[in-house]
Write a protein that holds these residues in place. Structure first.
Motif, mmCIF file in Angstrom:
data_model
loop_
_atom_site.group_PDB
_atom_site.id
_atom_site.type_symbol
_atom_site.label_atom_id
_atom_site.label_comp_id
_atom_site.label_asym_id
_atom_site.label_seq_id
_atom_site.Cartn_x
_atom_site.Cartn_y
_atom_site.Cartn_z
ATOM 1 N N ASP A 38 10.462 -85.600 -59.691
ATOM 2 C CA ASP A 38 11.839 -85.384 -58.719
ATOM 3 C C ASP A 38 12.030 -86.639 -57.942
ATOM 4 O O ASP A 38 13.095 -86.896 -57.409
ATOM 5 C CB ASP A 38 11.107 -84.364 -57.820
ATOM 6 C CG ASP A 38 11.350 -82.903 -58.608
ATOM 7 O OD1 ASP A 38 11.790 -82.957 -59.587
ATOM 8 O OD2 ASP A 38 10.822 -82.117 -58.078
ATOM 9 N N ASN A 39 11.256 -87.482 -57.647
ATOM 10 C CA ASN A 39 11.567 -88.808 -56.651
ATOM 11 C C ASN A 39 12.009 -89.884 -57.677
ATOM 12 O O ASN A 39 12.452 -90.898 -56.821
ATOM 13 C CB ASN A 39 10.142 -89.172 -56.123
ATOM 14 C CG ASN A 39 10.509 -89.981 -54.920
ATOM 15 O OD1 ASN A 39 11.311 -89.704 -54.004
ATOM 16 N ND2 ASN A 39 9.976 -91.118 -54.901
ATOM 17 N N SER A 53 7.468 -102.333 -51.252
ATOM 18 C CA SER A 53 6.547 -101.454 -52.258
ATOM 19 C C SER A 53 7.189 -101.260 -53.677
ATOM 20 O O SER A 53 6.422 -101.197 -54.559
ATOM 21 C CB SER A 53 6.778 -99.950 -51.845
ATOM 22 O OG SER A 53 7.913 -99.351 -51.964
ATOM 23 N N GLY A 54 8.500 -101.776 -53.844
ATOM 24 C CA GLY A 54 8.974 -101.541 -55.297
ATOM 25 C C GLY A 54 9.086 -100.248 -55.422
ATOM 26 O O GLY A 54 8.767 -99.100 -54.536
ATOM 27 N N CYS A 55 9.044 -99.602 -56.741
ATOM 28 C CA CYS A 55 9.164 -98.430 -57.267
ATOM 29 C C CYS A 55 8.344 -97.850 -58.186
ATOM 30 O O CYS A 55 8.286 -96.530 -58.533
ATOM 31 C CB CYS A 55 10.558 -98.159 -58.037
ATOM 32 S SG CYS A 55 10.698 -98.923 -59.506
ATOM 33 N N ASP A 99 -1.021 -89.048 -48.425
ATOM 34 C CA ASP A 99 0.045 -88.088 -48.324
ATOM 35 C C ASP A 99 0.870 -88.571 -46.891
ATOM 36 O O ASP A 99 2.065 -87.995 -46.894
ATOM 37 C CB ASP A 99 -0.189 -86.649 -48.138
ATOM 38 C CG ASP A 99 -1.239 -86.318 -47.198
ATOM 39 O OD1 ASP A 99 -1.862 -87.196 -46.277
ATOM 40 O OD2 ASP A 99 -1.714 -85.110 -46.926
ATOM 41 N N SER A 100 0.350 -89.602 -46.340
ATOM 42 C CA SER A 100 1.140 -90.086 -45.178
ATOM 43 C C SER A 100 1.985 -91.300 -45.573
ATOM 44 O O SER A 100 3.058 -91.881 -44.907
ATOM 45 C CB SER A 100 0.051 -90.795 -44.035
ATOM 46 O OG SER A 100 -0.316 -91.746 -44.449
ATOM 47 N N TYR A 101 1.941 -91.532 -46.860
ATOM 48 C CA TYR A 101 3.006 -92.468 -47.429
ATOM 49 C C TYR A 101 4.098 -91.778 -48.068
ATOM 50 O O TYR A 101 3.984 -90.995 -48.982
ATOM 51 C CB TYR A 101 2.369 -93.456 -48.324
ATOM 52 C CG TYR A 101 1.309 -94.512 -48.013
ATOM 53 C CD1 TYR A 101 1.943 -95.997 -47.742
ATOM 54 C CD2 TYR A 101 0.125 -94.042 -47.366
ATOM 55 C CE1 TYR A 101 1.015 -96.743 -47.108
ATOM 56 C CE2 TYR A 101 -0.808 -95.056 -46.856
ATOM 57 C CZ TYR A 101 -0.249 -96.662 -46.638
ATOM 58 O OH TYR A 101 -0.992 -97.371 -46.366
ATOM 59 N N GLY A 102 5.329 -92.250 -47.499
ATOM 60 C CA GLY A 102 6.290 -91.379 -47.970
ATOM 61 C C GLY A 102 6.933 -91.668 -49.201
ATOM 62 O O GLY A 102 6.492 -92.475 -49.826
ATOM 63 N N PHE A 132 3.271 -93.550 -52.893
ATOM 64 C CA PHE A 132 3.655 -92.026 -53.458
ATOM 65 C C PHE A 132 3.537 -91.909 -54.882
ATOM 66 O O PHE A 132 3.075 -90.761 -55.090
ATOM 67 C CB PHE A 132 4.893 -91.899 -52.700
ATOM 68 C CG PHE A 132 5.477 -90.294 -52.941
ATOM 69 C CD1 PHE A 132 5.280 -89.478 -52.000
ATOM 70 C CD2 PHE A 132 6.384 -90.206 -53.994
ATOM 71 C CE1 PHE A 132 5.479 -88.277 -52.250
ATOM 72 C CE2 PHE A 132 6.749 -88.903 -54.364
ATOM 73 C CZ PHE A 132 6.279 -87.671 -53.528
ATOM 74 N N MET A 133 4.186 -92.812 -55.492
ATOM 75 C CA MET A 133 4.461 -92.596 -57.165
ATOM 76 C C MET A 133 3.184 -92.500 -57.772
ATOM 77 O O MET A 133 2.688 -91.816 -58.460
ATOM 78 C CB MET A 133 5.329 -93.537 -57.684
ATOM 79 C CG MET A 133 6.650 -93.443 -57.073
ATOM 80 S SD MET A 133 7.455 -91.703 -57.224
ATOM 81 C CE MET A 133 8.133 -91.654 -58.813
#
Length: 407
Positions: free
Chosen positions: A148-149, A118-120, A108-111, A126-127
């Motif tokens: 939501d992201n 990172s790409g998406c 959870d420290s990764y935004g 996070f994803m």
């Protein structure tokens, strides 16, 4: 003890003596030892890279990289093992317990923001964390955090391929629907939006630098991985991508391989010699087998292409890189049928990998534990072999390549 390996002069792969002497295939059926090798691989994994902090992963100085490398990638392995064999234990712990442990290492420290690195999607911590956490906990709040992201991931909208781009989002959403069916109501509209986004780009290109884009066609960065994820995520779109798939089939080379790119510049580089998941015949086989049911008009063409591709994998697929899923003997072996598959896998057992790295036969990976490049991927392979050996189905279709062709 596996036979001695002789490097090909290209130093890409080892010479497969069994293609000239079929008697070498006798007694090489590793499927009977799949359970033993799976346990040994998992034991090595949790011992050398335990679910503790500080994280001991070696890739990119311990950077978490979603399903590609890092603790979330290992959690994904245990998520699947918990489904396929929930009572399996490693050092007294179940797969579900390990999955939870590898998801509790400060992910959870990764935004949620997308970065240049990172790409998406599959490389985006996070994803991936939210997707795997949703599957493990059966908690829709993680599905919503993921969904939501999606609209905020706008740094590189032209990234369509699987590892860094939009097609990887399709794979993650498909996995959540598979493990958590009630997530479909949340995810289905996003799946449609992502597919339409992918189809709005033509041709599909990839390159870290905007001024240097390549028309890759392989499973990790190119057309076949994108086509597969569109068809697997919503089969109604299969007719829309069928012309692209036919183009891929047309590009198969006489030896059964594919070039790395579909470029108009006549490039005759040695990329045509790559025989691995990310570029070349192995990745094509993984994707073609998984999506074949959704292209009824191409059944015979796909069968012929896969059969031809297996020939080049058998000839040049015993790679000198450390055995792994992405570019090693493990990923290549799983595209073959018995007894050829077991012949390859005798060089990728835990004992052979250890001795091969110590004695310099294998080129060591920059990642020591993750799912695509290292030990977790080898365990994934043994999990697939164990599944097939138990007569439970076809692992290429029912399990697939993690984050690409898995349900």
């Amino acid at each position: 003890m596996a036979p001695e390996l002789r490097p090909d002069p290209s130093f890409r792969y080892f010479i497969n003596d069994a293609q000239y002497d079929s008697t070498r295939l006798a007694g090489s059926r590793n499927s009977a030892l799949a359970h033993v090798n799976l346990l040994a691989s998992l034991t090595d994994l949790v011992t050398t890279t335990p679910p503790t902090l500080p994280w001991s992963g070696t890739f990119a100085n311990g950077l978490y990289c979603g399903l590609f490398a890092g603790p979330t990638s290992i959690a994904y392995l245990f998520l699947w093992l918990a489904k396929l064999n929930p009572t399996f234990t490693v050092n007294g712990k179940t797969p579900a317990e390990y999955c939870a442990a590898y998801l509790a290492l400060n992910q959870d420290s990764y935004g949620p923001e997308e970065t240049q690195r990172s790409g998406c999607s599959l490389n985006h911590e996070f994803m991936c964390y939210n997707a795997v956490k949703a599957c493990h906990t059966q908690d829709l709040s993680y599905v919503r955090a993921f969904a939501d992201n999606i609209a905020k991931l706008t740094l590189r909208p032209a990234f369509i391929e699987v590892l860094f781009g939009r097609a990887g989002l399709l794979a993650l959403m498909r996995t959540m629907k598979y493990f958590l069916p009630e997530s479909a109501e949340i995810l289905d509209p996003h799946i449609t939006d992502v597919i339409e986004h992918c189809l709005s780009y033509d041709p599909w290109t990839f390159g870290v630098r905007p001024d240097y884009q390549k028309r890759y066609i392989g499973a990790a960065h190119g057309d076949i991985g994108i086509i597969a994820n569109i068809a697997l995520s919503n089969p109604a779109y299969a007719p829309r991508v069928q012309p692209r798939l036919e183009r891929i089939l047309d590009l198969q080379l006489p030896d059964g391989n594919w070039p790395a790119c579909d470029d108009d510049d006549g490039d005759d580089s040695d990329d045509k010699q790559l025989v691995q998941f990310c570029h070349g015949a192995p990745g094509m086989i993984w994707c073609l087998v998984a999506m074949q049911p959704y292209f009824p008009a191409l059944q015979d063409r796909i069968d012929a292409a896969v059969d031809k591709a297996k020939g080049i994998v058998w000839e040049k697929g015993m790679l000198q890189k450390e055995p792994c899923l992405c570019h090693g003997i493990t990923g290549n072996a799983l595209t073959l049928t018995e007894p050829q598959r077991s012949y390859f896998l005798q060089f990728a057992t835990p004992e052979e990998v250890k001795s091969g790295l110590e004695e310099g036969r294998f080129e060591k990976s920059s990642d020591g534990s993750g799912l695509w490049w290292s030990e977790a991927g080898r365990a994934w392979g043994w999990m697939m072999v164990d599944y097939d050996a138990g007569g439970r189905g076809d692992s290429l279709r029912d399990i697939g390549f993690p984050g690409v062709t898995s349900p």
